[in-house]
Design a protein around this motif. Structure first.
Motif, PDB file in Angstrom:
ATOM      1  N   SER A  96      46.875  41.407  44.114  1.00  0.00           N
ATOM      2  CA  SER A  96      47.065  40.281  44.782  1.00  0.00           C
ATOM      3  C   SER A  96      46.840  39.096  44.266  1.00  0.00           C
ATOM      4  CB  SER A  96      45.967  40.538  46.212  1.00  0.00           C
ATOM      5  OG  SER A  96      46.218  41.648  46.615  1.00  0.00           O
ATOM      6  N   VAL A  97      47.897  38.469  44.115  1.00  0.00           N
ATOM      7  CA  VAL A  97      48.176  37.179  43.127  1.00  0.00           C
ATOM      8  C   VAL A  97      48.101  36.119  43.862  1.00  0.00           C
ATOM      9  CG1 VAL A  97      49.600  36.399  41.312  1.00  0.00           C
ATOM     10  CG2 VAL A  97      49.549  38.863  41.318  1.00  0.00           C
ATOM     11  N   ASN A  98      47.600  35.074  43.763  1.00  0.00           N
ATOM     12  CA  ASN A  98      47.293  33.661  44.072  1.00  0.00           C
ATOM     13  C   ASN A  98      47.309  33.778  45.678  1.00  0.00           C
ATOM     14  OD1 ASN A  98      47.850  32.563  41.538  1.00  0.00           O
ATOM     15  ND2 ASN A  98      49.963  32.905  41.507  1.00  0.00           N
ATOM     16  N   GLU A  99      48.193  33.491  46.516  1.00  0.00           N
ATOM     17  CA  GLU A  99      48.186  33.362  47.764  1.00  0.00           C
ATOM     18  C   GLU A  99      47.904  34.776  48.564  1.00  0.00           C
ATOM     19  OE1 GLU A  99      52.658  33.454  47.341  1.00  0.00           O
ATOM     20  OE2 GLU A  99      50.851  32.512  46.143  1.00  0.00           O
ATOM     21  N   VAL A 100      48.269  35.960  47.920  1.00  0.00           N
ATOM     22  CA  VAL A 100      47.929  37.085  48.454  1.00  0.00           C
ATOM     23  C   VAL A 100      46.592  37.422  48.592  1.00  0.00           C
ATOM     24  CG1 VAL A 100      48.538  39.728  47.887  1.00  0.00           C
ATOM     25  CG2 VAL A 100      50.270  38.071  47.408  1.00  0.00           C
ATOM     26  N   VAL A 101      46.153  37.728  49.848  1.00  0.00           N
ATOM     27  CA  VAL A 101      44.861  37.983  50.092  1.00  0.00           C
ATOM     28  C   VAL A 101      44.477  39.317  49.863  1.00  0.00           C
ATOM     29  CG1 VAL A 101      43.119  38.149  51.948  1.00  0.00           C
ATOM     30  CG2 VAL A 101      45.100  36.316  51.959  1.00  0.00           C
ATOM     31  N   CYS A 102      45.415  40.312  49.929  1.00  0.00           N
ATOM     32  CA  CYS A 102      44.719  41.776  49.723  1.00  0.00           C
ATOM     33  C   CYS A 102      46.096  42.534  50.042  1.00  0.00           C
ATOM     34  CB  CYS A 102      43.439  42.349  50.567  1.00  0.00           C
ATOM     35  SG  CYS A 102      44.139  42.352  52.339  1.00  0.00           S
ATOM     36  N   HIS A 103      46.052  43.899  49.522  1.00  0.00           N
ATOM     37  CA  HIS A 103      47.072  44.669  49.769  1.00  0.00           C
ATOM     38  C   HIS A 103      48.280  44.498  49.069  1.00  0.00           C
ATOM     39  CE1 HIS A 103      44.622  45.972  53.774  1.00  0.00           C
ATOM     40  NE2 HIS A 103      43.753  46.390  52.255  1.00  0.00           N
ATOM     41  N   GLY A 104      48.208  43.779  47.891  1.00  0.00           N
ATOM     42  CA  GLY A 104      49.397  43.329  47.343  1.00  0.00           C
ATOM     43  C   GLY A 104      50.285  44.615  46.446  1.00  0.00           C
ATOM     44  N   ILE A 105      51.276  44.799  46.563  1.00  0.00           N
ATOM     45  CA  ILE A 105      51.959  46.200  46.088  1.00  0.00           C
ATOM     46  C   ILE A 105      52.568  45.876  44.893  1.00  0.00           C
ATOM     47  CG2 ILE A 105      53.758  47.836  46.246  1.00  0.00           C
ATOM     48  CD1 ILE A 105      53.838  47.248  49.205  1.00  0.00           C
ATOM     49  N   PRO A 106      51.920  46.419  43.697  1.00  0.00           N
ATOM     50  CA  PRO A 106      52.644  46.423  42.234  1.00  0.00           C
ATOM     51  C   PRO A 106      54.088  46.566  42.401  1.00  0.00           C
ATOM     52  CG  PRO A 106      50.414  47.486  42.399  1.00  0.00           C
ATOM     53  CD  PRO A 106      51.010  47.500  43.656  1.00  0.00           C
ATOM     54  N   ASN A 107      54.737  45.643  41.661  1.00  0.00           N
ATOM     55  CA  ASN A 107      56.095  45.847  41.306  1.00  0.00           C
ATOM     56  C   ASN A 107      56.565  45.285  40.149  1.00  0.00           C
ATOM     57  OD1 ASN A 107      57.467  42.949  41.740  1.00  0.00           O
ATOM     58  ND2 ASN A 107      55.791  43.243  43.517  1.00  0.00           N
ATOM     59  N   GLU A 108      58.093  45.640  39.690  1.00  0.00           N
ATOM     60  CA  GLU A 108      58.199  45.512  38.216  1.00  0.00           C
ATOM     61  C   GLU A 108      58.878  43.972  38.112  1.00  0.00           C
ATOM     62  OE1 GLU A 108      62.633  47.418  39.138  1.00  0.00           O
ATOM     63  OE2 GLU A 108      61.517  48.251  37.649  1.00  0.00           O
ATOM     64  N   TYR A 109      59.035  43.399  39.423  1.00  0.00           N
ATOM     65  CA  TYR A 109      59.761  41.957  39.426  1.00  0.00           C
ATOM     66  C   TYR A 109      58.594  40.833  39.164  1.00  0.00           C
ATOM     67  CZ  TYR A 109      63.431  44.742  40.929  1.00  0.00           C
ATOM     68  OH  TYR A 109      64.287  45.952  41.204  1.00  0.00           O
ATOM     69  N   GLU A 110      57.284  41.091  39.923  1.00  0.00           N
ATOM     70  CA  GLU A 110      56.286  40.202  39.464  1.00  0.00           C
ATOM     71  C   GLU A 110      55.536  40.244  38.326  1.00  0.00           C
ATOM     72  OE1 GLU A 110      52.858  39.050  42.623  1.00  0.00           O
ATOM     73  OE2 GLU A 110      52.944  41.091  42.255  1.00  0.00           O
ATOM     74  N   ARG A 111      55.834  39.371  37.543  1.00  0.00           N
ATOM     75  CA  ARG A 111      55.292  39.144  35.993  1.00  0.00           C
ATOM     76  C   ARG A 111      54.153  38.077  36.007  1.00  0.00           C
ATOM     77  NH1 ARG A 111      57.353  41.477  31.595  1.00  0.00           N
ATOM     78  NH2 ARG A 111      59.140  41.740  33.019  1.00  0.00           N
TER      79      ARG A 111
END
Length: 258
Positions: free
Chosen positions: A78-93
């Motif tokens: 969960s990056v920056n404004e993501v509170v929780c349950h962020g899904i890892p993906n190949e586009y988020e660097r």
């Protein structure tokens, strides 16, 4: 009106169960230690997820979130404004200055342990983000001190919310701490706001998480309609969270995973 509630004796773990959860907690903590060495600028969240999977299975564990109710990955990022349950993906660097929460739950021999940590990518971020990360950690520590044997769940939430709101932050109400050990989510649930002397009683032998989610702005959140998992702060300002798994003992909390 908030009130005292009767705790179910079934929520108290047996000594054998506690030992199993403790072993899962040791592996879960080692996993976060291992992952911490991979958090740097340029790394994708998918690469972090791969590290989590490989370490977990190579040590005899199972990533509890993988395929849990359709969740596709071995951890939440969960990056920056993501509170929780962020899904890892190949586009988020990851980029220098980002703040990221990595949340892992490990199953070992049928027992569960759960923890998350905040990381500052590149070791330096804005003063505002760093203050948020620090306050979220303080909230966890304050919640720990408020959790006393034969005390009440509301004592935890009251202490956390008082501290966070005193610094001008919002306390997320939609997601809570929870019992853990024989499943990924169990009773009792642990809100991070509340009133003293209310809620369920904290009995020795209970195993649960405290995991305050603290927003820089509004406490409210929304779920990304594109994936039905990613929880984002309502005003899209940064959010921070820390989580430990605890055992309540006759003498107070024992940390099982951090």
């Amino acid at each position: 009106m908030a009130r005292k509630l009767i705790s179910d004796p079934a929520w108290v773990k047996t000594p054998e169960q506690i030992e199993g959860i403790r072993r899962a907690g040791v592996l879960n903590t080692a996993l976060l230690d291992h992952v911490s060495t991979f958090v740097r600028s340029g790394v994708t969240t998918a690469q972090i997820d791969e590290v989590v999977y490989d370490f977990t299975v190579s040590h005899g564990g199972i990533p509890a979130t993988l395929n849990y109710e359709g969740f596709p990955c071995s951890c939440c990022t969960s990056v920056n404004e993501v509170v929780c349950h962020g899904i890892p993906n190949e586009y988020e660097r990851l980029r220098t200055g980002d703040i990221i929460n990595i949340d892992v739950t490990t199953i070992l021999d049928g027992f569960y342990a759960d923890a998350s940590r905040m990381f500052v990518v590149g070791g330096k971020t804005s003063k505002a983000k760093q203050a948020l990360v620090d306050c979220a950690y303080e909230c966890l520590q304050i919640g720990m001190r408020a959790a006393q044997p034969y005390g009440w769940v509301g004592d935890i939430g009251y202490a956390i919310a008082r501290h966070a709101r005193g610094h001008g932050y919002g306390v997320v109400k939609d997601y809570t701490g929870h019992g853990v050990g024989l499943d990924i989510h169990e009773e009792p649930y642990i809100p991070h706001y509340g009133q003293k002397g209310t809620g369920y009683q904290l009995l020795p032998g209970m195993v649960f998480t405290i995991e305050p989610m603290i927003n820089m702005g509004d406490w409210r959140v929304f779920v990304d309609s594109d994936d039905d998992w990613t929880v984002i702060s309502w005003d899209e300002k940064p959010s921070a969270q820390w989580e430990h798994t605890f055992l309540m003992t006759e003498n107070g909390l024992e940390i099982l995973s951090y």
